[in-house]
Design a protein around this motif. Structure first.
Motif, PDB file in Angstrom:
ATOM      1  N   VAL A  18     -62.797 -19.724-102.359  1.00 25.47           N
ATOM      2  CA  VAL A  18     -62.944 -18.424-101.709  1.00 25.47           C
ATOM      3  C   VAL A  18     -64.334 -17.867-101.992  1.00 25.47           C
ATOM      4  O   VAL A  18     -64.747 -17.815-103.150  1.00 25.47           O
ATOM      5  CB  VAL A  18     -61.857 -17.439-102.219  1.00 25.47           C
ATOM      6  CG1 VAL A  18     -62.011 -16.073-101.578  1.00 25.47           C
ATOM      7  CG2 VAL A  18     -60.465 -17.996-101.972  1.00 25.47           C
ATOM      8  N   PRO A  19     -65.070 -17.427-100.960  1.00 23.77           N
ATOM      9  CA  PRO A  19     -66.386 -16.836-101.203  1.00 23.77           C
ATOM     10  C   PRO A  19     -66.272 -15.611-102.119  1.00 23.77           C
ATOM     11  O   PRO A  19     -65.325 -14.824-102.009  1.00 23.77           O
ATOM     12  CB  PRO A  19     -66.863 -16.418 -99.807  1.00 23.77           C
ATOM     13  CG  PRO A  19     -66.013 -17.180 -98.844  1.00 23.77           C
ATOM     14  CD  PRO A  19     -64.719 -17.465 -99.545  1.00 23.77           C
ATOM     15  N   SER A  21     -67.629 -12.831-102.104  1.00 20.91           N
ATOM     16  CA  SER A  21     -67.573 -11.550-101.395  1.00 20.91           C
ATOM     17  C   SER A  21     -66.153 -11.176-100.958  1.00 20.91           C
ATOM     18  O   SER A  21     -65.886 -10.013-100.672  1.00 20.91           O
ATOM     19  CB  SER A  21     -68.490 -11.588-100.168  1.00 20.91           C
ATOM     20  OG  SER A  21     -68.045 -12.588 -99.263  1.00 20.91           O
ATOM     21  N   ARG A  22     -65.252 -12.144-100.929  1.00 21.19           N
ATOM     22  CA  ARG A  22     -63.872 -11.872-100.495  1.00 21.19           C
ATOM     23  C   ARG A  22     -62.891 -11.774-101.655  1.00 21.19           C
ATOM     24  O   ARG A  22     -61.688 -11.650-101.444  1.00 21.19           O
ATOM     25  CB  ARG A  22     -63.403 -12.977 -99.539  1.00 21.19           C
ATOM     26  CG  ARG A  22     -64.185 -12.953 -98.238  1.00 21.19           C
ATOM     27  CD  ARG A  22     -63.645 -13.902 -97.202  1.00 21.19           C
ATOM     28  NE  ARG A  22     -62.208 -13.760 -97.055  1.00 21.19           N
ATOM     29  CZ  ARG A  22     -61.400 -14.782 -96.785  1.00 21.19           C
ATOM     30  NH1 ARG A  22     -61.883 -15.993 -96.624  1.00 21.19           N
ATOM     31  NH2 ARG A  22     -60.104 -14.596 -96.655  1.00 21.19           N
ATOM     32  N   LEU A  23     -63.386 -11.823-102.876  1.00 22.81           N
ATOM     33  CA  LEU A  23     -62.498 -11.810-104.035  1.00 22.81           C
ATOM     34  C   LEU A  23     -62.107 -10.394-104.430  1.00 22.81           C
ATOM     35  O   LEU A  23     -62.949  -9.505-104.530  1.00 22.81           O
ATOM     36  CB  LEU A  23     -63.179 -12.497-105.227  1.00 22.81           C
ATOM     37  CG  LEU A  23     -63.454 -13.989-105.050  1.00 22.81           C
ATOM     38  CD1 LEU A  23     -64.276 -14.526-106.208  1.00 22.81           C
ATOM     39  CD2 LEU A  23     -62.160 -14.758-104.912  1.00 22.81           C
ATOM     40  N   ALA A  24     -60.833 -10.200-104.676  1.00 22.55           N
ATOM     41  CA  ALA A  24     -60.335  -8.918-105.168  1.00 22.55           C
ATOM     42  C   ALA A  24     -60.569  -8.838-106.671  1.00 22.55           C
ATOM     43  O   ALA A  24     -60.635  -9.876-107.348  1.00 22.55           O
ATOM     44  CB  ALA A  24     -58.839  -8.805-104.861  1.00 22.55           C
ATOM     45  N   TYR A  65     -57.248 -22.591-104.659  1.00 19.54           N
ATOM     46  CA  TYR A  65     -57.190 -21.224-104.139  1.00 19.54           C
ATOM     47  C   TYR A  65     -56.794 -20.237-105.226  1.00 19.54           C
ATOM     48  O   TYR A  65     -56.345 -19.134-104.936  1.00 19.54           O
ATOM     49  CB  TYR A  65     -56.223 -21.163-102.951  1.00 19.54           C
ATOM     50  CG  TYR A  65     -56.787 -21.859-101.742  1.00 19.54           C
ATOM     51  CD1 TYR A  65     -57.749 -21.241-100.954  1.00 19.54           C
ATOM     52  CD2 TYR A  65     -56.405 -23.160-101.430  1.00 19.54           C
ATOM     53  CE1 TYR A  65     -58.301 -21.889 -99.862  1.00 19.54           C
ATOM     54  CE2 TYR A  65     -56.955 -23.819-100.336  1.00 19.54           C
ATOM     55  CZ  TYR A  65     -57.903 -23.174 -99.559  1.00 19.54           C
ATOM     56  OH  TYR A  65     -58.456 -23.817 -98.488  1.00 19.54           O
ATOM     57  N   HIS A  74     -51.292 -12.808-107.809  1.00 19.33           N
ATOM     58  CA  HIS A  74     -51.999 -13.553-106.769  1.00 19.33           C
ATOM     59  C   HIS A  74     -51.051 -14.525-106.064  1.00 19.33           C
ATOM     60  O   HIS A  74     -50.320 -15.263-106.709  1.00 19.33           O
ATOM     61  CB  HIS A  74     -53.163 -14.323-107.402  1.00 19.33           C
ATOM     62  CG  HIS A  74     -53.919 -15.174-106.446  1.00 19.33           C
ATOM     63  ND1 HIS A  74     -54.710 -14.653-105.459  1.00 19.33           N
ATOM     64  CD2 HIS A  74     -54.005 -16.523-106.337  1.00 19.33           C
ATOM     65  CE1 HIS A  74     -55.259 -15.642-104.772  1.00 19.33           C
ATOM     66  NE2 HIS A  74     -54.841 -16.793-105.288  1.00 19.33           N
ATOM     67  N   THR A  76     -50.714 -17.341-102.649  1.00 14.03           N
ATOM     68  CA  THR A  76     -51.384 -18.174-101.656  1.00 14.03           C
ATOM     69  C   THR A  76     -50.314 -18.722-100.735  1.00 14.03           C
ATOM     70  O   THR A  76     -49.340 -19.306-101.207  1.00 14.03           O
ATOM     71  CB  THR A  76     -52.142 -19.340-102.334  1.00 14.03           C
ATOM     72  OG1 THR A  76     -53.087 -18.815-103.251  1.00 14.03           O
ATOM     73  CG2 THR A  76     -52.860 -20.183-101.315  1.00 14.03           C
TER      74      THR A  76
END
Length: 181
Positions: A18-19, A21-24, A65, A74, A76
């Motif tokens: 996951v990039p 910038s998209r991580l919570a 993931y 989390h 997936t």
């Protein structure tokens, strides 16, 4: 090992697929979620895994993931670590294409699951010959490969690929520089 995992997370990109910038933001699991998992499994989580859930995040970091979370953690593909928890086997992460890593809480061993190449009648689950500490150590070092079911060229038996076989398959598919090539 706990400190090494925390350092790896701190440098960013804490989920391989996951990039950044998209991580919570990571949020630790509540103690009740860990207690629930241990009750369902009928045994304690390994100390490293327990500490990571309680102090770092309820999943959402690690290989593939990301480590699957416990209750309200989390997820997936609609799955968390408790989905399908049976016989003391905890699903650790989803690698995509139905491939996962699992932890047998009874003996502490990591197992791979790869349904993709297996013909009918062949088990898709195979031992990875490592513990949770080994698994996270390899992730920190950048040497953890997703589980991959292969047919032994000598015996014809189906088994998990060795690290050497995996590296050779990657080089054959992508060249010496790997997937970035």
């Amino acid at each position: 090992m706990f400190d090494a995992v925390v350092r790896r997370i701190a440098v960013g990109g804490y989920i391989d697929e996951v990039p950044a910038s998209r991580l919570a933001p990571l949020r630790p699991a509540p103690p009740a979620a860990v207690a629930e998992a241990e009750e369902l499994a009928g045994r304690s989580l390994p100390s490293l895994l327990r500490q990571l859930y309680l102090e770092v995040g309820n999943g959402g970091f690690g290989p593939g993931y990301g480590l699957l979370g416990l209750r309200d953690g989390h997820r997936t593909g609609g799955l968390d670590a408790l989905t399908g928890l049976k016989g003391g086997v905890l699903t650790l992460c989803d690698w995509g294409c139905g491939i996962s890593s699992e932890l047998n809480l009874a003996d502490g061993q990591i197992w791979g699951y790869d349904p993709n190449p297996a013909p009918d009648g062949v088990s898709c689950t195979f031992p990875q010959h490592m513990t949770i500490v080994d698994w996270f150590s390899k992730w920190v070092e950048g040497t953890l490969y997703q589980p991959w079911l292969v047919q032994d060229p000598t015996t014809g038996e189906w088994r998990g690929a060795t690290d050497t076989e995996y590296a050779e398959m990657i080089e054959e598919a992508f060249g010496p520089s790997g997937p970035e090539d």
